[in-house]
Write an enzyme that holds these catalytic residues in place. Sequence first.
Site, PDB file in Angstrom:
ATOM      1  N   HIS A  98     -12.690   0.772  11.966  1.00  0.00           N
ATOM      2  CA  HIS A  98     -12.008   2.020  11.606  1.00  0.00           C
ATOM      3  C   HIS A  98     -12.782   2.726  10.519  1.00  0.00           C
ATOM      4  O   HIS A  98     -13.416   2.094   9.681  1.00  0.00           O
ATOM      5  CB  HIS A  98     -10.564   1.763  11.165  1.00  0.00           C
ATOM      6  CG  HIS A  98     -10.408   0.730  10.087  1.00  0.00           C
ATOM      7  ND1 HIS A  98     -10.499  -0.614  10.340  1.00  0.00           N
ATOM      8  CD2 HIS A  98     -10.193   0.844   8.751  1.00  0.00           C
ATOM      9  CE1 HIS A  98     -10.331  -1.288   9.214  1.00  0.00           C
ATOM     10  NE2 HIS A  98     -10.146  -0.422   8.226  1.00  0.00           N
ATOM     11  N   HIS A 100     -12.188   5.400   7.474  1.00  0.00           N
ATOM     12  CA  HIS A 100     -11.244   6.120   6.626  1.00  0.00           C
ATOM     13  C   HIS A 100     -11.779   7.532   6.409  1.00  0.00           C
ATOM     14  O   HIS A 100     -12.963   7.702   6.084  1.00  0.00           O
ATOM     15  CB  HIS A 100     -11.127   5.448   5.253  1.00  0.00           C
ATOM     16  CG  HIS A 100     -10.631   4.035   5.277  1.00  0.00           C
ATOM     17  ND1 HIS A 100      -9.344   3.687   4.917  1.00  0.00           N
ATOM     18  CD2 HIS A 100     -11.253   2.867   5.594  1.00  0.00           C
ATOM     19  CE1 HIS A 100      -9.201   2.371   4.999  1.00  0.00           C
ATOM     20  NE2 HIS A 100     -10.351   1.842   5.410  1.00  0.00           N
TER      21      HIS A 100
HETATM   22  P1  AMP Z   1      -9.275  -1.760   5.545  1.00  0.00           P
HETATM   23  O1  AMP Z   1      -8.755  -2.355   4.274  1.00  0.00           O
HETATM   24  O2  AMP Z   1     -10.538  -0.989   5.402  1.00  0.00           O
HETATM   25  O3  AMP Z   1      -9.335  -2.802   6.650  1.00  0.00           O
HETATM   26  O4  AMP Z   1      -8.221  -0.651   5.969  1.00  0.00           O
HETATM   27  C1  AMP Z   1      -7.058  -0.933   6.663  1.00  0.00           C
HETATM   28  C2  AMP Z   1      -6.145   0.228   6.410  1.00  0.00           C
HETATM   29  O5  AMP Z   1      -5.109   0.178   7.360  1.00  0.00           O
HETATM   30  C3  AMP Z   1      -5.491   0.232   5.028  1.00  0.00           C
HETATM   31  O6  AMP Z   1      -5.843   1.430   4.337  1.00  0.00           O
HETATM   32  C4  AMP Z   1      -4.001   0.167   5.351  1.00  0.00           C
HETATM   33  O7  AMP Z   1      -3.208   0.940   4.467  1.00  0.00           O
HETATM   34  C5  AMP Z   1      -3.953   0.683   6.763  1.00  0.00           C
HETATM   35  N1  AMP Z   1      -2.823   0.238   7.560  1.00  0.00           N
HETATM   36  C6  AMP Z   1      -2.356  -1.033   7.684  1.00  0.00           C
HETATM   37  N2  AMP Z   1      -1.313  -1.050   8.540  1.00  0.00           N
HETATM   38  C7  AMP Z   1      -1.130   0.228   8.967  1.00  0.00           C
HETATM   39  C8  AMP Z   1      -0.205   0.857   9.852  1.00  0.00           C
HETATM   40  N3  AMP Z   1       0.748   0.159  10.497  1.00  0.00           N
HETATM   41  N4  AMP Z   1      -0.300   2.184  10.031  1.00  0.00           N
HETATM   42  C9  AMP Z   1      -1.239   2.906   9.393  1.00  0.00           C
HETATM   43  N5  AMP Z   1      -2.151   2.369   8.563  1.00  0.00           N
HETATM   44  C10 AMP Z   1      -2.090   1.044   8.339  1.00  0.00           C
END
Ligand code: AMP
Length: 112
Positions: A98, A100
Amino acid sequence: MDCLFCAIINGEIPSKKVYEDDSCYAFLDINPQAPVHCLVVPKTHIASADEIDEQNAQAVAAIFTAIPKIADQLGLQNGYRVVSNIGEDGCQSVKHLHFHILGGKKLSENMA
Ligand code: AMP
Ligand code: ZN
């Protein structure tokens, strides 16, 4: 496979959709770290940016083609940041590639 973002893409877990096309899906981060915080993911499961190769690179190209459209839709005409966390030291918490998209204010100059 037990993957949170695959479940979001499949609609099994609700999300606030921002953008979708044949190969990628974008939705608002549940825990925003900036006034605008969106995630863009490939619809195919790729574990992280460290798994990008010649076979799946088209999905990544599609994401980066979508990002300017998504940023425009989110009102980020003054700029934004794109970040991908990878693995343990990168603090990657969800093991589905993903990117950001962060913006909506002047961001910190500190990246790490
Ligand atoms: P990372 O730490 O780079 O793996 O980013 C994962 C991101 O996913 C974090 O910023 C979380 O806040 C986000 N996240 C986790 N669960 C969800 C969800 N159900 N819907 C939207 N974002 C999420
Ligand atoms: Zn997945």
